[in-house]
Design a protein around this motif. Structure first.
Motif, PDB file in Angstrom:
ATOM      1  N   GLN A  35       0.708  -1.122  -0.105  1.00  0.00           N
ATOM      2  CA  GLN A  35       0.110   0.049   0.000  1.00  0.00           C
ATOM      3  C   GLN A  35       0.775   1.187   0.184  1.00  0.00           C
ATOM      4  OE1 GLN A  35      -2.453  -1.237   3.427  1.00  0.00           O
ATOM      5  NE2 GLN A  35      -4.287  -1.317   2.037  1.00  0.00           N
ATOM      6  N   ALA A  36       1.883   1.290   0.643  1.00  0.00           N
ATOM      7  CA  ALA A  36       2.829   2.410   0.638  1.00  0.00           C
ATOM      8  C   ALA A  36       3.253   2.491  -0.643  1.00  0.00           C
ATOM      9  CB  ALA A  36       3.884   2.159   1.795  1.00  0.00           C
ATOM     10  N   LEU A  37       3.726   1.367  -1.176  1.00  0.00           N
ATOM     11  CA  LEU A  37       4.299   1.394  -2.872  1.00  0.00           C
ATOM     12  C   LEU A  37       3.337   2.130  -3.786  1.00  0.00           C
ATOM     13  CD1 LEU A  37       6.226  -1.855  -3.113  1.00  0.00           C
ATOM     14  CD2 LEU A  37       7.213   0.301  -2.705  1.00  0.00           C
ATOM     15  N   ALA A  38       2.080   1.886  -3.221  1.00  0.00           N
ATOM     16  CA  ALA A  38       0.994   2.279  -4.443  1.00  0.00           C
ATOM     17  C   ALA A  38       0.865   3.846  -4.199  1.00  0.00           C
ATOM     18  CB  ALA A  38      -0.458   1.660  -4.081  1.00  0.00           C
ATOM     19  N   ALA A  39       0.928   4.305  -2.629  1.00  0.00           N
ATOM     20  CA  ALA A  39       0.942   5.590  -2.511  1.00  0.00           C
ATOM     21  C   ALA A  39       2.209   6.376  -3.145  1.00  0.00           C
ATOM     22  CB  ALA A  39       0.828   5.933  -1.259  1.00  0.00           C
ATOM     23  N   LEU A  40       3.194   5.843  -3.071  1.00  0.00           N
ATOM     24  CA  LEU A  40       4.331   6.602  -3.667  1.00  0.00           C
ATOM     25  C   LEU A  40       4.380   6.455  -5.187  1.00  0.00           C
ATOM     26  CD1 LEU A  40       7.289   4.959  -1.656  1.00  0.00           C
ATOM     27  CD2 LEU A  40       6.590   7.378  -1.823  1.00  0.00           C
ATOM     28  N   GLY A  41       3.879   5.367  -5.753  1.00  0.00           N
ATOM     29  CA  GLY A  41       3.953   5.247  -7.346  1.00  0.00           C
ATOM     30  C   GLY A  41       2.716   5.974  -7.972  1.00  0.00           C
ATOM     31  N   GLN A  42       1.662   6.136  -7.184  1.00  0.00           N
ATOM     32  CA  GLN A  42       0.616   6.739  -8.020  1.00  0.00           C
ATOM     33  C   GLN A  42       0.562   8.073  -8.727  1.00  0.00           C
ATOM     34  OE1 GLN A  42      -2.261   4.988  -8.551  1.00  0.00           O
ATOM     35  NE2 GLN A  42      -2.902   6.642  -9.791  1.00  0.00           N
ATOM     36  N   ALA A  43       1.429   9.007  -7.858  1.00  0.00           N
ATOM     37  CA  ALA A  43       1.770  10.408  -8.415  1.00  0.00           C
ATOM     38  C   ALA A  43       2.773  10.158  -9.598  1.00  0.00           C
ATOM     39  CB  ALA A  43       2.323  11.102  -7.479  1.00  0.00           C
ATOM     40  N   ARG A  44       3.477   9.160  -9.601  1.00  0.00           N
ATOM     41  CA  ARG A  44       4.317   9.001 -10.892  1.00  0.00           C
ATOM     42  C   ARG A  44       3.541   8.575 -11.725  1.00  0.00           C
ATOM     43  NH1 ARG A  44      10.540   7.067 -10.264  1.00  0.00           N
ATOM     44  NH2 ARG A  44      10.429   8.979  -9.330  1.00  0.00           N
ATOM     45  N   LEU A  45       2.801   7.769 -11.601  1.00  0.00           N
ATOM     46  CA  LEU A  45       1.703   7.195 -12.854  1.00  0.00           C
ATOM     47  C   LEU A  45       0.989   8.051 -13.352  1.00  0.00           C
ATOM     48  CD1 LEU A  45       0.824   4.414 -14.009  1.00  0.00           C
ATOM     49  CD2 LEU A  45      -1.064   4.320 -12.254  1.00  0.00           C
ATOM     50  N   ILE A  46       0.477   8.951 -12.758  1.00  0.00           N
ATOM     51  CA  ILE A  46      -0.515  10.015 -13.483  1.00  0.00           C
ATOM     52  C   ILE A  46       0.442  10.855 -14.174  1.00  0.00           C
ATOM     53  CG2 ILE A  46      -1.733  12.096 -12.758  1.00  0.00           C
ATOM     54  CD1 ILE A  46      -3.279   9.528 -12.548  1.00  0.00           C
ATOM     55  N   GLY A  47       1.721  11.330 -13.558  1.00  0.00           N
ATOM     56  CA  GLY A  47       2.799  12.251 -14.455  1.00  0.00           C
ATOM     57  C   GLY A  47       3.036  11.430 -15.656  1.00  0.00           C
ATOM     58  N   PHE A  48       3.275  10.241 -15.479  1.00  0.00           N
ATOM     59  CA  PHE A  48       3.767   9.305 -16.879  1.00  0.00           C
ATOM     60  C   PHE A  48       2.746   9.435 -17.801  1.00  0.00           C
ATOM     61  CE2 PHE A  48       3.541   5.278 -18.796  1.00  0.00           C
ATOM     62  CZ  PHE A  48       4.560   5.032 -19.360  1.00  0.00           C
ATOM     63  N   TRP A  49       1.279   9.193 -17.511  1.00  0.00           N
ATOM     64  CA  TRP A  49       0.423   9.363 -18.617  1.00  0.00           C
ATOM     65  C   TRP A  49       0.336  10.875 -18.998  1.00  0.00           C
ATOM     66  CZ3 TRP A  49      -1.359   5.843 -21.363  1.00  0.00           C
ATOM     67  CH2 TRP A  49      -1.651   4.472 -20.953  1.00  0.00           C
ATOM     68  N   GLN A  50       0.308  11.830 -18.186  1.00  0.00           N
ATOM     69  CA  GLN A  50       0.170  13.138 -18.554  1.00  0.00           C
ATOM     70  C   GLN A  50       1.224  13.324 -19.456  1.00  0.00           C
ATOM     71  OE1 GLN A  50      -2.172  16.040 -17.440  1.00  0.00           O
ATOM     72  NE2 GLN A  50      -1.359  15.967 -19.391  1.00  0.00           N
ATOM     73  N   GLY A  51       2.443  12.888 -19.324  1.00  0.00           N
ATOM     74  CA  GLY A  51       3.397  13.130 -20.352  1.00  0.00           C
ATOM     75  C   GLY A  51       3.371  12.377 -21.812  1.00  0.00           C
ATOM     76  N   VAL A  56      -4.784  15.475 -17.834  1.00  0.00           N
ATOM     77  CA  VAL A  56      -5.240  14.025 -17.211  1.00  0.00           C
ATOM     78  C   VAL A  56      -5.467  14.312 -15.935  1.00  0.00           C
ATOM     79  CG1 VAL A  56      -3.890  12.099 -16.170  1.00  0.00           C
ATOM     80  CG2 VAL A  56      -3.267  12.635 -18.518  1.00  0.00           C
ATOM     81  N   ALA A  57      -6.642  13.563 -15.359  1.00  0.00           N
ATOM     82  CA  ALA A  57      -7.290  13.679 -14.175  1.00  0.00           C
ATOM     83  C   ALA A  57      -7.237  12.222 -13.489  1.00  0.00           C
ATOM     84  CB  ALA A  57      -8.657  14.095 -14.284  1.00  0.00           C
ATOM     85  N   GLN A  58      -6.800  12.188 -12.425  1.00  0.00           N
ATOM     86  CA  GLN A  58      -6.766  11.080 -11.357  1.00  0.00           C
ATOM     87  C   GLN A  58      -7.982  11.105 -10.689  1.00  0.00           C
ATOM     88  OE1 GLN A  58      -3.115   9.798  -8.638  1.00  0.00           O
ATOM     89  NE2 GLN A  58      -4.993  11.091  -7.141  1.00  0.00           N
ATOM     90  N   PRO A  93      -9.629  10.960 -17.983  1.00  0.00           N
ATOM     91  CA  PRO A  93      -9.905  10.339 -16.429  1.00  0.00           C
ATOM     92  C   PRO A  93      -8.714   9.256 -16.527  1.00  0.00           C
ATOM     93  CG  PRO A  93     -12.123  10.699 -17.501  1.00  0.00           C
ATOM     94  CD  PRO A  93     -11.090  10.808 -18.554  1.00  0.00           C
ATOM     95  N   VAL A  94      -7.996   9.134 -15.657  1.00  0.00           N
ATOM     96  CA  VAL A  94      -6.959   7.967 -15.358  1.00  0.00           C
ATOM     97  C   VAL A  94      -7.508   7.368 -14.264  1.00  0.00           C
ATOM     98  CG1 VAL A  94      -4.775   6.951 -15.260  1.00  0.00           C
ATOM     99  CG2 VAL A  94      -5.328   8.843 -16.864  1.00  0.00           C
ATOM    100  N   VAL A  95      -8.196   5.983 -14.364  1.00  0.00           N
ATOM    101  CA  VAL A  95      -8.804   5.445 -13.049  1.00  0.00           C
ATOM    102  C   VAL A  95      -7.686   4.267 -12.643  1.00  0.00           C
ATOM    103  CG1 VAL A  95     -10.821   4.247 -12.377  1.00  0.00           C
ATOM    104  CG2 VAL A  95     -11.062   5.916 -14.014  1.00  0.00           C
ATOM    105  N   ASN A  96      -7.790   4.405 -11.267  1.00  0.00           N
ATOM    106  CA  ASN A  96      -7.089   3.146 -10.631  1.00  0.00           C
ATOM    107  C   ASN A  96      -7.868   2.838  -9.431  1.00  0.00           C
ATOM    108  OD1 ASN A  96      -5.104   1.107 -10.225  1.00  0.00           O
ATOM    109  ND2 ASN A  96      -3.459   2.411  -9.778  1.00  0.00           N
TER     110      ASN A  96
END
Length: 379
Positions: free
Chosen positions: A84-100, A106-108, A139-142
């Motif tokens: 769960q901690a890894l998910a919290a850390l990685g979610q911001a990077r995932l959204i930035g990845f799609w935005q690029g 892009v909306a989380q 929308p980027v849904v997770n």
């Protein structure tokens, strides 16, 4: 190696789609997020936008992105909390990845299955996604992995994508895989397995032929994809399975040319919606309207606005199924039934008022309508 190739078929016209992308396509080398396959997948989304279409992306990859940041595996005895901690850390990077990668904002959107089981939260999620699409965002849904213990164990974004497809009234659910589509046997174990290009209806035999998980990164196999397709089909949404590792397949898909598997919907979305509106149990009471509002509903196919409401009876809540009643010298007659956007108490406060006054009266607004025409069925 399998020698049987998928032939090309034309896709039916579509306007709105949900695209599910798994971790195996976003973290291709076992590390952090990679554009190796994501670039072509994003190209399909961009091409769809240029054609005037809408795409909601359901994306895995947050845990994989977080693992690349931490550079360590979860500790024994605390694996779930660590993931769960890894998910919290990685979610911001995932959204930035799609935005690029994409051509618009892009909306989380983080959801749990519980959000989509609860009718009121379901309506809130639907309204949010509709507003984002109306503003031309992607929308980027997770799944909300940081709090959804059961969902994180399952890791099943395939079924989440099917639920989202029904939520946004999608025409089609695209599921990107790391093989060309559905075969009559696992092609990794059976080189003579033959492609299944069109599935009018999923059968137990096809489900049993589906292989298991194909990647150490992703947690969903072909069987979960077929289960998601089954769920989407029941909601009136067709499903397309295709190879997300092949740029040529994605380029063709943007031109409505599929080399993969198309799974038909059991019924049309309109038929599914109508059946649900007709058969869902209504709460006691109802919304009493005047003759003008009743006529607008019946003759013009309009939504129910607060100005035509006389009162609300009962103690129903937002998201409940309610009956719309006309009461005059001839007695009380049922005009329609539908999903109320407001509680009975709120409706009594805004009855006979203009839609623009809703927020000033209540302090919030769920929209201009009491019952939207898409959520209403005449009786």
């Amino acid at each position: 190696m399998n020698t049987h190739a998928f032939s090309e078929q034309r896709l039916p016209p579509w306007r709105r789609a949900v695209l599910k992308v798994g971790s195996s396509l976003l973290a291709a080398n076992g590390g952090g997020l990679s554009t190796e396959y994501a670039q072509a997948i994003a190209g399909f989304v961009v091409a769809s936008h240029k054609a005037g279409r809408e795409v909601v992306v359901v994306s895995s990859g947050a845990v994989a992105a977080g693992r690349a940041i931490m550079r360590e595996q979860p500790h024994d005895g605390a694996e779930m909390a660590e993931r769960q901690a890894l998910a919290a850390l990685g979610q911001a990077r995932l959204i930035g990845f799609w935005q690029g990668l994409l051509d618009r904002q892009v909306a989380q959107v983080l959801l749990t299955h519980d959000d989509l089981r609860n009718r009121r939260r379901y309506l809130n999620a639907r309204a949010t996604l509709s507003a984002l699409l109306r503003h031309r965002a992607v929308p980027v849904v997770n799944e909300n992995d940081t709090v959804s213990v059961d969902e994180l164990k399952l890791g099943d974004n395939d079924n989440l994508a099917a639920i989202v497809a029904a939520l946004v009234d999608a025409d089609v659910l695209f599921i990107a895989t790391d093989i060309d589509g559905l075969y009559d046997a696992d092609p990794r174990r059976h080189p003579d397995a033959r492609p299944v290009e069109v599935v009018p209806q999923l059968t137990p035999a096809l489900l049993s032929a589906a292989g298991g998980t194909g990647s150490a990164i992703g947690t969903g196999g072909m069987r979960t994809k077929l289960e998601a397709a089954q769920r989407a089909s029941a909601a009136g949404v067709a499903t397309v399975l295709f190879n997300g590792t092949r740029a040529d397949v994605l380029e063709a898909l943007a031109q409505d040319r599929l080399r993969g598997t198309r799974i038909h919907a059991l019924r049309s979305r309109v038929a599914v919606r109508k059946h649900w509106l007709q058969n869902a149990p209504a709460e006691p009471g109802g919304v009493v309207v005047d003759a003008g509002a009743a006529n607008a509903l019946v003759e013009k196919g309009a939504s129910l606005l607060p100005g035509g409401v006389v009162t609300a009876e009962g103690d129903f809540r937002r998201g409940d199924m309610v009956e719309v009643l006309l009461r005059d010298e001839r007695g009380t007659r049922r005009v329609a039934r539908g999903v109320s956007q407001y509680s009975a108490a709120d409706i009594r406060r805004v009855a006979r008022r203009h839609s623009r006054d809703i927020e000033s009266i209540l302090g919030y607004s769920y929209g201009d309508t009491i019952v939207h025409r898409d959520d209403l069925m005449l009786l």
